[in-house]
Design a protein around this motif. Sequence first.
Motif, mmCIF file in Angstrom:
data_model
loop_
_atom_site.group_PDB
_atom_site.id
_atom_site.type_symbol
_atom_site.label_atom_id
_atom_site.label_comp_id
_atom_site.label_asym_id
_atom_site.label_seq_id
_atom_site.Cartn_x
_atom_site.Cartn_y
_atom_site.Cartn_z
ATOM 1 N N ALA A 124 19.793 58.888 38.608
ATOM 2 C CA ALA A 124 21.009 58.711 37.833
ATOM 3 C C ALA A 124 21.946 57.746 38.543
ATOM 4 C CB ALA A 124 21.716 60.053 37.605
ATOM 5 N N VAL A 125 22.687 56.968 37.756
ATOM 6 C CA VAL A 125 23.654 56.006 38.278
ATOM 7 C C VAL A 125 25.053 56.461 37.883
ATOM 8 C CG1 VAL A 125 24.395 53.595 38.289
ATOM 9 C CG2 VAL A 125 21.958 54.154 38.046
ATOM 10 N N PHE A 126 25.950 56.434 38.865
ATOM 11 C CA PHE A 126 27.315 56.920 38.668
ATOM 12 C C PHE A 126 28.297 55.749 38.675
ATOM 13 C CE2 PHE A 126 24.861 60.428 40.144
ATOM 14 C CZ PHE A 126 25.452 61.579 39.650
ATOM 15 N N GLU A 127 29.190 55.742 37.681
ATOM 16 C CA GLU A 127 30.268 54.766 37.570
ATOM 17 C C GLU A 127 31.569 55.537 37.390
ATOM 18 O OE1 GLU A 127 32.188 50.891 35.785
ATOM 19 O OE2 GLU A 127 32.271 52.947 35.069
ATOM 20 N N ASN A 128 32.697 54.862 37.264
ATOM 21 C CA ASN A 128 33.981 55.571 37.185
ATOM 22 C C ASN A 128 34.655 55.443 35.834
ATOM 23 O OD1 ASN A 128 34.835 52.924 37.322
ATOM 24 N ND2 ASN A 128 36.396 53.271 38.897
ATOM 25 N N GLY A 129 33.874 55.399 34.752
ATOM 26 C CA GLY A 129 34.446 55.334 33.410
ATOM 27 C C GLY A 129 35.177 56.608 33.031
ATOM 28 N N PHE A 130 35.898 56.564 31.911
ATOM 29 C CA PHE A 130 36.669 57.739 31.470
ATOM 30 C C PHE A 130 36.926 57.660 29.969
ATOM 31 C CE2 PHE A 130 39.580 54.438 32.873
ATOM 32 C CZ PHE A 130 40.509 54.356 31.843
ATOM 33 N N TYR A 131 37.158 58.830 29.387
ATOM 34 C CA TYR A 131 37.546 58.890 27.986
ATOM 35 C C TYR A 131 39.028 58.569 27.850
ATOM 36 C CZ TYR A 131 33.068 60.697 26.439
ATOM 37 O OH TYR A 131 31.741 60.812 26.144
ATOM 38 N N ALA A 132 39.347 57.796 26.819
ATOM 39 C CA ALA A 132 40.716 57.389 26.537
ATOM 40 C C ALA A 132 40.941 57.538 25.036
ATOM 41 C CB ALA A 132 40.937 55.948 26.986
ATOM 42 N N HIS A 183 28.518 57.178 30.970
ATOM 43 C CA HIS A 183 29.054 58.526 31.159
ATOM 44 C C HIS A 183 30.289 58.472 32.058
ATOM 45 C CE1 HIS A 183 24.867 59.435 29.935
ATOM 46 N NE2 HIS A 183 25.438 60.431 29.310
ATOM 47 N N PRO A 184 31.178 59.431 31.932
ATOM 48 C CA PRO A 184 32.412 59.392 32.721
ATOM 49 C C PRO A 184 32.164 59.657 34.204
ATOM 50 C CG PRO A 184 32.301 61.427 31.466
ATOM 51 C CD PRO A 184 31.164 60.571 30.993
ATOM 52 N N ARG A 185 33.180 59.403 34.969
ATOM 53 C CA ARG A 185 33.137 59.597 36.417
ATOM 54 C C ARG A 185 32.579 60.965 36.783
ATOM 55 N NH1 ARG A 185 36.975 61.411 40.373
ATOM 56 N NH2 ARG A 185 38.268 62.143 38.654
ATOM 57 N N LEU A 186 31.757 61.002 37.823
ATOM 58 C CA LEU A 186 31.088 62.203 38.324
ATOM 59 C C LEU A 186 30.096 62.789 37.323
ATOM 60 C CD1 LEU A 186 33.983 64.004 40.251
ATOM 61 C CD2 LEU A 186 32.255 62.397 41.112
ATOM 62 N N SER A 187 29.621 61.943 36.404
ATOM 63 C CA SER A 187 28.553 62.318 35.475
ATOM 64 C C SER A 187 27.595 61.133 35.399
ATOM 65 C CB SER A 187 29.118 62.659 34.093
ATOM 66 O OG SER A 187 28.089 63.033 33.200
ATOM 67 N N GLY A 188 26.441 61.259 36.045
ATOM 68 C CA GLY A 188 25.534 60.121 36.164
ATOM 69 C C GLY A 188 24.694 59.879 34.930
ATOM 70 N N THR A 189 24.431 58.615 34.652
ATOM 71 C CA THR A 189 23.554 58.219 33.550
ATOM 72 C C THR A 189 22.111 58.247 34.036
ATOM 73 O OG1 THR A 189 25.279 56.812 32.606
ATOM 74 C CG2 THR A 189 22.999 56.389 31.901
ATOM 75 N N GLY A 190 21.256 59.003 33.344
ATOM 76 C CA GLY A 190 19.881 59.193 33.785
ATOM 77 C C GLY A 190 18.933 58.102 33.313
ATOM 78 N N PHE A 191 17.868 57.882 34.115
ATOM 79 C CA PHE A 191 16.838 56.894 33.795
ATOM 80 C C PHE A 191 15.467 57.498 34.075
ATOM 81 C CE2 PHE A 191 20.679 54.576 34.419
ATOM 82 C CZ PHE A 191 20.629 53.569 33.468
ATOM 83 N N ASP A 192 14.557 57.315 33.114
ATOM 84 C CA ASP A 192 13.219 57.896 33.169
ATOM 85 C C ASP A 192 12.208 56.796 33.493
ATOM 86 O OD1 ASP A 192 10.827 59.203 32.820
ATOM 87 O OD2 ASP A 192 11.242 59.877 30.773
ATOM 88 N N LEU A 193 11.577 56.877 34.649
ATOM 89 C CA LEU A 193 10.636 55.846 35.068
ATOM 90 C C LEU A 193 9.454 55.703 34.108
ATOM 91 C CD1 LEU A 193 10.593 56.494 38.918
ATOM 92 C CD2 LEU A 193 11.609 54.542 37.732
ATOM 93 N N ALA A 194 9.151 56.770 33.377
ATOM 94 C CA ALA A 194 8.032 56.700 32.438
ATOM 95 C C ALA A 194 8.248 55.629 31.371
ATOM 96 C CB ALA A 194 7.818 58.061 31.779
ATOM 97 N N GLU A 195 9.489 55.250 31.134
ATOM 98 C CA GLU A 195 9.769 54.212 30.136
ATOM 99 C C GLU A 195 9.291 52.837 30.595
ATOM 100 O OE1 GLU A 195 13.420 54.117 27.981
ATOM 101 O OE2 GLU A 195 13.977 56.151 28.561
ATOM 102 N N ALA A 251 27.540 55.426 42.887
ATOM 103 C CA ALA A 251 26.416 56.068 43.568
ATOM 104 C C ALA A 251 25.148 55.940 42.724
ATOM 105 C CB ALA A 251 26.704 57.546 43.838
ATOM 106 N N VAL A 252 24.009 56.095 43.409
ATOM 107 C CA VAL A 252 22.711 56.262 42.752
ATOM 108 C C VAL A 252 22.070 57.502 43.352
ATOM 109 C CG1 VAL A 252 20.397 55.331 42.416
ATOM 110 C CG2 VAL A 252 22.380 53.810 42.275
ATOM 111 N N GLY A 253 21.813 58.501 42.507
ATOM 112 C CA GLY A 253 21.241 59.760 42.960
ATOM 113 C C GLY A 253 19.819 59.949 42.476
#
Length: 285
Positions: A124-132, A183-195, A251-253
């Motif tokens: 998962a990759v983490f960025e600092n976006g937010f809902y507005a 996804h918002p801050r502290l919520s990572g966007t997931g990636f599936d290597l099978a793709e 971050a990348v987790g």
Amino acid sequence: MAPLVTARRSEAKPSEARARARWAAALTAGVALCAAAGARAGPYAEGGYAPSLMQAWATGVAAFHRGPIDIADPGLGDASYGAPENALGAPPDDVTHVYSHGDGGTLTLSIASRIGDGPGDDFAVFENGFYAPGGFFGEFAFVEVSSNGTDFARFPSACLRTTPVPDGGVVDPTDYHNLAGKHPRLSGTGFDLAELAQDPLVAQGKLDLARVSHVRLVDVIGNGSTTDASGRPVYDPYPTRYPSSGFDAQAVGVLHVPEPDFAASFAAGAVAIVFLRRRPCARRR
């Protein structure tokens, strides 16, 4: 992204204090809006991942290249906010702890544990976006992976939005797929290597999806000049004429750490046995 403040809080200027207040207000509103967001129009409604679900984190900066603050105005110079090392380890609870890419900038991170291809998403990759008010403020990045640090395969992305997003504008994150930052801050966007199983690099033996060692993040230039896997323009807020322009990596987790490589473990064990056998025995007195 929206202007970020300097990390040296003891020397904060009035403008920086106002910026912090703006971020605090936006994030407070985002918590409520996130809960009340309701159904979205797009088909990509996958949830994000909490940092506590990660088994490992990126451990090294292999390469980085800053992009311009505004690709249409080179005189503004390159983005300059945050050190690339800010994207190592787990993301702190600090919206300003980022590495800003600039338009089209890149950041390549190494993962000592490597990433394995397990069931579902693998990292998962983490960025600092937010809902507005009205939607989600986020800046996006293409995501690429490698198992040798040289050959990289890009995840096939999708953007269903058809109109530009102004500076400070918001989007519907369910219109975006396989793009980091939805996804918002502290919520990572997931990636599936099978793709990536059908990627030519896999067939050529240049990409081992069972042992990925590097993740590269490439800022989406939000004016639509970069395209998704189907050739459609990708839009996010543009221009963002600040030193913190572009994708803001936190971050990348790793969700799936591969089993230890048997051959490497066996070789290391054999070397250790030979070394121990060759050590001279202590003479008895």
